[in-house]
Write an enzyme that holds these catalytic residues in place. Structure first.
Site, PDB file in Angstrom:
ATOM      1  N   GLY A   1       0.805  -1.213   0.000  1.00 38.96           N
ATOM      2  CA  GLY A   1       0.000   0.000   0.000  1.00 38.96           C
ATOM      3  C   GLY A   1       0.836   1.261   0.000  1.00 38.96           C
TER       4      GLY A   1
ATOM      5  CB  ALA B   1      -4.881  -0.346   8.839  1.00 37.42           C
TER       6      ALA B   1
ATOM      7  N   GLY C   1      -7.687  -3.183   0.986  1.00 34.54           N
ATOM      8  CA  GLY C   1      -8.051  -2.248  -0.068  1.00 34.54           C
ATOM      9  C   GLY C   1      -7.194  -2.422  -1.309  1.00 34.54           C
ATOM     10  N   GLY C   2      -5.953  -2.853  -1.103  1.00 34.08           N
ATOM     11  CA  GLY C   2      -5.050  -3.100  -2.226  1.00 34.08           C
ATOM     12  C   GLY C   2      -5.118  -4.520  -2.760  1.00 34.08           C
TER      13      GLY C   2
ATOM     14  CD  GLU D   1      -2.186  -6.559   3.113  1.00 36.43           C
ATOM     15  OE1 GLU D   1      -1.771  -5.628   2.406  1.00 36.43           O
ATOM     16  OE2 GLU D   1      -3.335  -6.587   3.584  1.00 36.43           O
TER      17      GLU D   1
END
Length: 218
Positions: free
Chosen positions: A29, A83, A96-97, A103
């Site tokens: 991210g 986050a 989101g990515g 992760e």
């Protein structure tokens, strides 16, 4: 101060957790990209990194930082990642990515999880940011129907494929008042690979960059 500058502050503050001679976990991210760039300045301190995405691996290699396989490294000393949302208990929404599965694996394999973000990510109740769920492609519609029964509104992240070859549903209209319970419930749906709730394994340290500097929660 811009949001990018706040992210930079948080990323730089995480360097204090990097120990000489260790292999570290690195997430994915925009905030993590800043961390990787700062890590390059002290790359002589680390043996290498385990990365949660191809994008982060490419960025690490571009700085001359070895990218290692988790199967070969064993337990990592720290994992540094961002986050999309966090509450005061250091439960997180991530993904989101689209790298949520890797992760979560690396976070679970690390002694300490250092989360870095700008202070807009700290919320009282999570759920305003759509909750990502990685699913086996053939199960996407079935999982979506099951999630609807739980009160969420699933939206297929069209034209997106994870590094693992799977698809993502982003769940809207959730008010996550019990993150651990919801994580357990969603994980029980057949076809779900990973839920972007990091509640059973929350962050150990949350570093937030803001206009007034750095705030740390642990």
């Amino acid at each position: 101060m811009s949001q990018g500058e706040m992210k930079q502050k948080a990323a730089k503050a995480a360097l204090e957790f990097v120990e000489t001679g260790e292999i570290i976990g690195v997430g994915t991210g925009s905030t993590v990209n800043y961390f990787i760039d700062y890590l390059a300045e002290i790359k002589h301190k680390v043996e290498g990194a385990v990365s949660s995405s191809e994008a982060s691996s490419d960025r690490l290699r571009s700085h001359g930082i070895p990218v290692l396989n988790l199967n070969d490294t064993g337990t990592l000393s720290i994992y540094v990642d961002g986050a999309d949302e966090s509450n005061k208990h250091l439960h997180l929404i991530k993904g989101g990515g689209g790298a949520l599965t890797r992760e979560k694996i690396i976070a679970s394999a690390s002694k300490r999880f250092i989360c870095i973000a700008d202070d807009s990510k700290l919320v009282d109740v999570m759920g305003k940011f759509p909750l990502p769920i990685e699913v086996i492609p053939m199960a996407r519609s079935y999982v979506a129907r099951e999630i609807t029964k739980l009160g969420g509104t699933p939206v297929w992240r069209d034209q997106f494929i994870t590094d693992n070859g799977n698809e993502i549903l982003d769940i809207h209209n959730l008010e996550i008042v019990n993150p651990v319970e919801l994580e357990n419930d969603l994980n029980q749906i057949t076809g779900v690979v990973t839920v972007g709730l990091f509640a059973k394994r929350p962050a150990d340290v949350l570093i937030l960059g803001g206009k007034d500097g750095i705030k740390r929660y642990d």
